[in-house]
Design a protein around this motif. Structure first.
Motif, PDB file in Angstrom:
ATOM      1  N   THR A  34       0.836  -1.196   0.000  1.00  8.37           N
ATOM      2  CA  THR A  34       0.000   0.000   0.000  1.00  8.37           C
ATOM      3  C   THR A  34       0.869   1.244   0.000  1.00  8.37           C
ATOM      4  O   THR A  34       1.816   1.344   0.772  1.00  8.37           O
ATOM      5  CB  THR A  34      -0.945   0.005   1.215  1.00  8.37           C
ATOM      6  OG1 THR A  34      -1.778  -1.165   1.140  1.00  8.37           O
ATOM      7  CG2 THR A  34      -1.826   1.237   1.251  1.00  8.37           C
ATOM      8  N   LYS A  36       0.743   5.509   0.099  1.00  5.60           N
ATOM      9  CA  LYS A  36      -0.091   6.657   0.483  1.00  5.60           C
ATOM     10  C   LYS A  36       0.441   7.928  -0.171  1.00  5.60           C
ATOM     11  O   LYS A  36       1.638   8.228  -0.087  1.00  5.60           O
ATOM     12  CB  LYS A  36      -0.085   6.827   1.999  1.00  5.60           C
ATOM     13  CG  LYS A  36      -0.943   7.985   2.474  1.00  5.60           C
ATOM     14  CD  LYS A  36      -0.920   8.125   3.982  1.00  5.60           C
ATOM     15  CE  LYS A  36      -1.791   9.291   4.401  1.00  5.60           C
ATOM     16  NZ  LYS A  36      -1.791   9.461   5.849  1.00  5.60           N
ATOM     17  N   CYS A  56      -0.682  16.149   1.533  1.00  5.72           N
ATOM     18  CA  CYS A  56      -1.828  15.331   1.903  1.00  5.72           C
ATOM     19  C   CYS A  56      -2.292  15.722   3.309  1.00  5.72           C
ATOM     20  O   CYS A  56      -1.497  15.905   4.220  1.00  5.72           O
ATOM     21  CB  CYS A  56      -1.462  13.855   1.870  1.00  5.72           C
ATOM     22  SG  CYS A  56      -2.894  12.796   1.941  1.00  5.72           S
ATOM     23  N   CYS A  62      -6.587  13.049  -0.940  1.00  3.95           N
ATOM     24  CA  CYS A  62      -5.508  12.176  -0.463  1.00  3.95           C
ATOM     25  C   CYS A  62      -5.948  10.741  -0.722  1.00  3.95           C
ATOM     26  O   CYS A  62      -7.083  10.368  -0.438  1.00  3.95           O
ATOM     27  CB  CYS A  62      -5.267  12.372   1.021  1.00  3.95           C
ATOM     28  SG  CYS A  62      -4.647  14.003   1.427  1.00  3.95           S
ATOM     29  N   THR A  63      -5.065   9.951  -1.273  1.00  7.02           N
ATOM     30  CA  THR A  63      -5.428   8.586  -1.646  1.00  7.02           C
ATOM     31  C   THR A  63      -4.372   7.583  -1.215  1.00  7.02           C
ATOM     32  O   THR A  63      -3.224   7.949  -0.934  1.00  7.02           O
ATOM     33  CB  THR A  63      -5.607   8.452  -3.178  1.00  7.02           C
ATOM     34  OG1 THR A  63      -4.383   8.831  -3.817  1.00  7.02           O
ATOM     35  CG2 THR A  63      -6.746   9.298  -3.684  1.00  7.02           C
ATOM     36  N   THR A  64      -4.776   6.330  -1.178  1.00  5.58           N
ATOM     37  CA  THR A  64      -3.837   5.219  -1.068  1.00  5.58           C
ATOM     38  C   THR A  64      -4.074   4.311  -2.268  1.00  5.58           C
ATOM     39  O   THR A  64      -5.200   4.200  -2.768  1.00  5.58           O
ATOM     40  CB  THR A  64      -4.017   4.394   0.230  1.00  5.58           C
ATOM     41  OG1 THR A  64      -5.334   3.873   0.274  1.00  5.58           O
ATOM     42  CG2 THR A  64      -3.716   5.227   1.456  1.00  5.58           C
ATOM     43  N   ARG A  77      -9.826   6.758  -1.212  1.00  2.00           N
ATOM     44  CA  ARG A  77      -9.681   8.101  -0.646  1.00  2.00           C
ATOM     45  C   ARG A  77      -9.442   7.905   0.841  1.00  2.00           C
ATOM     46  O   ARG A  77     -10.181   7.183   1.510  1.00  2.00           O
ATOM     47  CB  ARG A  77     -10.956   8.910  -0.907  1.00  2.00           C
ATOM     48  CG  ARG A  77     -10.853  10.354  -0.506  1.00  2.00           C
ATOM     49  CD  ARG A  77     -12.049  11.175  -0.964  1.00  2.00           C
ATOM     50  NE  ARG A  77     -13.312  10.554  -0.574  1.00  2.00           N
ATOM     51  CZ  ARG A  77     -14.402  10.548  -1.336  1.00  2.00           C
ATOM     52  NH1 ARG A  77     -14.407  11.117  -2.519  1.00  2.00           N
ATOM     53  NH2 ARG A  77     -15.504   9.963  -0.915  1.00  2.00           N
ATOM     54  N   THR A  78      -8.399   8.533   1.392  1.00  2.00           N
ATOM     55  CA  THR A  78      -8.027   8.272   2.775  1.00  2.00           C
ATOM     56  C   THR A  78      -8.959   8.915   3.792  1.00  2.00           C
ATOM     57  O   THR A  78      -9.089   8.411   4.903  1.00  2.00           O
ATOM     58  CB  THR A  78      -6.581   8.731   3.053  1.00  2.00           C
ATOM     59  OG1 THR A  78      -6.457  10.109   2.724  1.00  2.00           O
ATOM     60  CG2 THR A  78      -5.581   7.933   2.270  1.00  2.00           C
ATOM     61  N   SER A  79      -9.628  10.001   3.435  1.00  2.00           N
ATOM     62  CA  SER A  79     -10.459  10.695   4.415  1.00  2.00           C
ATOM     63  C   SER A  79     -11.642   9.842   4.884  1.00  2.00           C
ATOM     64  O   SER A  79     -12.039   9.925   6.045  1.00  2.00           O
ATOM     65  CB  SER A  79     -10.969  12.025   3.853  1.00  2.00           C
ATOM     66  OG  SER A  79     -11.756  11.792   2.689  1.00  2.00           O
ATOM     67  N   ASN A  81     -12.073   6.354   3.426  1.00  2.00           N
ATOM     68  CA  ASN A  81     -11.810   5.003   2.928  1.00  2.00           C
ATOM     69  C   ASN A  81     -12.756   4.607   1.793  1.00  2.00           C
ATOM     70  O   ASN A  81     -13.062   3.440   1.598  1.00  2.00           O
ATOM     71  CB  ASN A  81     -11.850   3.978   4.063  1.00  2.00           C
ATOM     72  CG  ASN A  81     -10.993   2.766   3.750  1.00  2.00           C
ATOM     73  OD1 ASN A  81      -9.945   2.881   3.128  1.00  2.00           O
ATOM     74  ND2 ASN A  81     -11.443   1.611   4.186  1.00  2.00           N
TER      75      ASN A  81
END
Length: 137
Positions: A34, A36, A56, A62-64, A77-79, A81
């Protein structure tokens, strides 16, 4: 005579060790895992004030990216998921080829140095180009 045999054996073993080293790096770096997004540097933007670096956490996208060993990937999207997409990938000669499910493939230059990957996003139709920096987590 015995010394010559020992020297010849030692020399032969040295050559065997030298030429049988693991050559897995020849295929390129291992993307599996993974990654980030840590920052995105926009440049050559149609609107000059859009040029710059976004870190980020200070912008919404912000993505993974998770690259799997079977050649598939997923983007979240990290904010929250939220899954943004998935597809297949390949990496060869400094180029990352991604194909989102139901779309045609995209080839981008990608530089990988240890746990850092920089993907260059350049498009003739986009209002900006970017260098997106990812850290392997």
């Amino acid at each position: 005579m015995k010394t010559n045999r020992i020297s010849a054996t030692t020399l032969l073993l040295s050559f065997c060790l030298l030429f049988s080293c693991d050559k897995s790096d020849e295929k390129g770096p291992n993307l599996t895992g993974t990654w980030k997004l840590t920052q995105s540097e926009s440049y050559d933007c149609d609107v000059a004030t859009d040029n710059g670096v976004k870190v980020c956490g200070t912008f919404a996208w912000c993505t993974t990216i998770t690259f799997k060993s079977d050649g598939t990937f997923e983007v979240f999207r990290t904010s929250d998921n939220f899954k943004l997409g998935a597809g297949t990938y390949a990496y060869s000669n400094g180029m990352l080829i991604t194909t989102f499910t139901g779309s045609s493939g995209t080839t981008r230059p990608a530089t990988i140095n240890g746990n850092t990957m920089v993907i260059n996003n350049t498009s003739a139709t986009a209002s900006c180009s970017s260098n997106d920096t990812y850290q392997k987590i």
